[in-house]
Write an enzyme that holds these catalytic residues in place. Structure first.
Site, PDB file in Angstrom:
ATOM      1  N   ARG A 119      68.649 -44.860  49.996  1.00 55.78           N
ATOM      2  CA  ARG A 119      68.383 -43.904  50.843  1.00 55.78           C
ATOM      3  C   ARG A 119      67.043 -43.638  51.033  1.00 55.78           C
ATOM      4  NH1 ARG A 119      73.711 -39.835  50.727  1.00 55.78           N
ATOM      5  NH2 ARG A 119      73.698 -39.858  53.041  1.00 55.78           N
ATOM      6  N   GLN A 124      66.532 -45.343  56.939  1.00 55.47           N
ATOM      7  CA  GLN A 124      67.357 -43.981  57.381  1.00 55.47           C
ATOM      8  C   GLN A 124      67.953 -44.485  58.890  1.00 55.47           C
ATOM      9  OE1 GLN A 124      64.638 -40.923  58.186  1.00 55.47           O
ATOM     10  NE2 GLN A 124      65.387 -39.858  56.220  1.00 55.47           N
ATOM     11  N   ASP A 127      71.679 -45.610  58.002  1.00 58.72           N
ATOM     12  CA  ASP A 127      72.409 -44.786  56.905  1.00 58.72           C
ATOM     13  C   ASP A 127      73.669 -44.279  57.561  1.00 58.72           C
ATOM     14  OD1 ASP A 127      73.250 -42.912  55.176  1.00 58.72           O
ATOM     15  OD2 ASP A 127      71.299 -42.006  54.980  1.00 58.72           O
ATOM     16  N   SER A 130      75.033 -40.676  56.176  1.00 58.45           N
ATOM     17  CA  SER A 130      74.438 -39.638  56.761  1.00 58.45           C
ATOM     18  C   SER A 130      74.977 -39.335  58.116  1.00 58.45           C
ATOM     19  CB  SER A 130      73.066 -39.862  56.904  1.00 58.45           C
ATOM     20  OG  SER A 130      72.394 -39.649  55.792  1.00 58.45           O
ATOM     21  N   TYR A 225      70.699 -37.582  44.332  1.00 60.54           N
ATOM     22  CA  TYR A 225      72.079 -36.976  44.349  1.00 60.54           C
ATOM     23  C   TYR A 225      72.045 -36.101  43.077  1.00 60.54           C
ATOM     24  CZ  TYR A 225      73.371 -40.804  47.458  1.00 60.54           C
ATOM     25  OH  TYR A 225      73.635 -41.480  48.615  1.00 60.54           O
TER      26      TYR A 225
HETATM   27  P1  NAD Z   1      76.558 -35.881  48.505  1.00 59.13           P
HETATM   28  O1  NAD Z   1      77.613 -35.888  49.490  1.00 59.13           O
HETATM   29  O2  NAD Z   1      76.418 -36.717  47.441  1.00 59.13           O
HETATM   30  O3  NAD Z   1      76.996 -34.202  47.947  1.00 59.13           O
HETATM   31  C1  NAD Z   1      76.801 -33.110  48.934  1.00 59.13           C
HETATM   32  C2  NAD Z   1      75.946 -31.871  48.276  1.00 59.13           C
HETATM   33  O4  NAD Z   1      76.773 -31.352  47.338  1.00 59.13           O
HETATM   34  C3  NAD Z   1      74.675 -32.165  47.787  1.00 59.13           C
HETATM   35  O5  NAD Z   1      73.641 -31.687  48.395  1.00 59.13           O
HETATM   36  C4  NAD Z   1      74.857 -32.112  46.341  1.00 59.13           C
HETATM   37  O6  NAD Z   1      73.576 -31.632  45.797  1.00 59.13           O
HETATM   38  C5  NAD Z   1      75.903 -30.913  46.140  1.00 59.13           C
HETATM   39  N1  NAD Z   1      76.420 -30.516  44.989  1.00 59.13           N
HETATM   40  C6  NAD Z   1      76.766 -31.608  43.852  1.00 59.13           C
HETATM   41  N2  NAD Z   1      77.335 -31.006  42.835  1.00 59.13           N
HETATM   42  C7  NAD Z   1      77.500 -29.765  43.279  1.00 59.13           C
HETATM   43  C8  NAD Z   1      77.845 -28.445  42.620  1.00 59.13           C
HETATM   44  N3  NAD Z   1      78.558 -28.568  41.403  1.00 59.13           N
HETATM   45  N4  NAD Z   1      77.782 -27.080  43.175  1.00 59.13           N
HETATM   46  C9  NAD Z   1      77.124 -27.102  44.247  1.00 59.13           C
HETATM   47  N5  NAD Z   1      76.843 -28.217  45.027  1.00 59.13           N
HETATM   48  C10 NAD Z   1      76.902 -29.399  44.586  1.00 59.13           C
HETATM   49  O7  NAD Z   1      75.113 -35.524  49.218  1.00 59.13           O
HETATM   50  P2  NAD Z   1      74.377 -36.221  50.344  1.00 59.13           P
HETATM   51  O8  NAD Z   1      74.653 -35.713  51.663  1.00 59.13           O
HETATM   52  O9  NAD Z   1      74.806 -37.662  50.322  1.00 59.13           O
HETATM   53  O10 NAD Z   1      72.942 -36.317  49.872  1.00 59.13           O
HETATM   54  C11 NAD Z   1      72.549 -36.775  48.841  1.00 59.13           C
HETATM   55  C12 NAD Z   1      71.143 -37.104  48.605  1.00 59.13           C
HETATM   56  O11 NAD Z   1      70.604 -37.886  49.392  1.00 59.13           O
HETATM   57  C13 NAD Z   1      70.271 -35.685  49.215  1.00 59.13           C
HETATM   58  O12 NAD Z   1      69.227 -35.413  48.538  1.00 59.13           O
HETATM   59  C14 NAD Z   1      69.832 -36.085  50.494  1.00 59.13           C
HETATM   60  O13 NAD Z   1      68.801 -35.288  51.121  1.00 59.13           O
HETATM   61  C15 NAD Z   1      69.415 -37.447  50.367  1.00 59.13           C
HETATM   62  N6  NAD Z   1      69.476 -38.201  51.500  1.00 59.13           N
HETATM   63  C16 NAD Z   1      68.299 -39.018  51.786  1.00 59.13           C
HETATM   64  C17 NAD Z   1      68.146 -39.590  53.181  1.00 59.13           C
HETATM   65  C18 NAD Z   1      67.136 -40.623  53.233  1.00 59.13           C
HETATM   66  O14 NAD Z   1      65.982 -40.286  52.916  1.00 59.13           O
HETATM   67  N7  NAD Z   1      67.216 -41.603  53.954  1.00 59.13           N
HETATM   68  C19 NAD Z   1      69.356 -39.824  53.627  1.00 59.13           C
HETATM   69  C20 NAD Z   1      70.401 -38.878  53.548  1.00 59.13           C
HETATM   70  C21 NAD Z   1      70.531 -38.142  52.468  1.00 59.13           C
END
Ligand code: NAD
Length: 367
Positions: A119, A124, A127, A130, A225
């Site tokens: 990621r 992006q 992805d 996302s 994550y």
């Molecule tokens: P995910 O689906 O793995 O999890 C969803 C959310 O749940 C996350 O924000 C996580 O911090 C939260 N979470 C986990 N345990 C928790 C708890 N006990 N209590 C409360 N919240 C909790 O997350 P995602 O949407 O796949 O995103 C994961 C990471 O990837 C993030 O940092 C996001 O910004 C990043 N990301 C980067 C890119 C990129 O740069 N291309 C694209 C998408 C996502």
């Protein structure tokens, strides 16, 4: 290159929409489409034929296809139908099902899993996680509003004023942030909790309030994550969520830990204390759910609270979900196929890290 798609079983989405088939055809590829593949996403066969897609039976697709794209991995029994050298692109979730890699390696095929594309900014546009999570976050709010026996926005009428719905969002990743934006647009008052303090600013920029719990662990090695938290932190978190949950009309939970069961955030007792007619949408249902009473794939009513466990909500909006998915796939295929020929550059980080198996050899590195 003969690129092929199937009719997905138990999913209304399609892996490539006609808009993308047209582009692939213009770039020296031929696209084979199983009969009716796009029907449920409102893309009938004639739309594919209009852009030179070739409609074929499933058997012919297996025989003549060279690069296959699917949303869901095919059933085990189908794997022997691929010819030697076939390339398969899908979402295998190897971090959750590591045993699948060895199974795939029994066949002389090359397999890419788009859910492990790193990621990073440069990836992006590929992805799919996302795109699908964002669609799910939007639909979670729509689904909640449809089931809530109350208004979402504040209503001022001759019959008096109705206060806006209080919405609590647990987990502010891609799905959670889209849910925040959608709930705000509908007029809800939104609060958000996440263990990653880094999202506070993003939540506030969308006009929602971030619920603070001190002492969360953020691990840079987890590449953004979330990581497992300490027992001390979990106790403080439970108390805070309890306080917020019982004041909410709608709770949308999206918290996931990659490759592990979802954290339990809403207990039975908390649900019991919620207002009657409140709604919980649990997007983490497929990995155990964030709510103790969630039943995956079901809508249940417990203690007068409606609980919807659905981790595949994006499939409920098949047209746009398929369009976004296809565009991500197209951007990924641009890396794999040049001038209509397979061209795998193993120096490319995205290619290298998303490959599970190459010509029967395991390439996946779980670390
Ligand atoms: P995910 O689906 O793995 O999890 C969803 C959310 O749940 C996350 O924000 C996580 O911090 C939260 N979470 C986990 N345990 C928790 C708890 N006990 N209590 C409360 N919240 C909790 O997350 P995602 O949407 O796949 O995103 C994961 C990471 O990837 C993030 O940092 C996001 O910004 C990043 N990301 C980067 C890119 C990129 O740069 N291309 C694209 C998408 C996502």
């Amino acid at each position: 290159m003969r690129i092929a798609i199937f009719k997905e079983s138990q999913d209304d989405r399609v892996a490539l929409v006609p808009e993308i088939v047209k582009r692939l055809e213009q770039e020296k590829n031929e696209v084979l489409v199983e009969e009716g593949a796009g029907e449920a996403a409102y893309h009938p066969d004639w739309q594919y034929q209009e852009v030179n897609g070739r409609i074929e039976s499933r058997d012919i697709i297996f025989k003549e296809g060279e690069l296959f794209v699917t949303l869901h991995p095919l059933e085990n029994g189908d794997w022997k139908k691929f010819s030697k050298g076939a390339v398969i692109v899908s979402l295998f979730e190897p971090y959750a099902h590591p045993e699948i890699v060895e199974k795939l390696a029994q066949y002389a095929v090359t397999v890419f899993s788009m859910d492990i594309i790193p990621r990073v900014t440069i990836a992006q546009t590929m992805d799919v996680l996302s795109s699908m999570q964002s669609t799910a976050g939007y639909l979670a709010v729509i689904e909640a509003a449809r089931h809530l026996p109350r208004y979402f926005p504040m209503i001022t009428s001759a019959a008096g004023t109705i206060p806006p719905a209080k919405v609590l969002i647990l987990g502010a990743g891609v799905a959670g942030l889209q849910a925040v934006a959608t709930a705000k647009r509908l007029g809800g008052v939104v609060e958000v909790f996440d263990t990653r303090a880094a999202v506070k600013e993003q939540v506030e920029s969308l006009g929602a309030k971030f619920v603070e719990v001190e002492g969360a662990l953020d691990d840079v090695k987890a590449k953004g994550y979330a990581v497992e938290q300490t027992e001390e932190y979990k106790k403080r978190q439970v108390a805070k969520i309890h306080e917020k949950a019982i004041a909410s009309d709608v709770i949308i939970t999206t918290a996931q830990l990659r490759g592990k069961p979802a954290p339990l955030l809403l207990t039975k007792d908390m649900v019991n204390e919620m207002k009657l007619g409140s709604v919980i949408i649990d997007l983490a249902a497929s990995t155990g759910g964030n709510c103790e009473l969630t039943e995956n794939g079901k809508v249940v009513k417990k203690y007068g609270v409606i609980i919807i466990g659905n981790s595949n909500l994006a499939a409920d909006m098949p047209m746009h979900a398929s369009q976004l998915f296809s565009r991500n796939v197209y951007n990924f295929l641009k890396l794999l196929v040049k001038e209509g020929e397979l061209n795998l550059d193993w120096e490319n980080e995205i290619i290298k890290s998303s490959c599970l198996v190459h010509q029967g050899k395991v390439m996946y590195n779980q670390a």
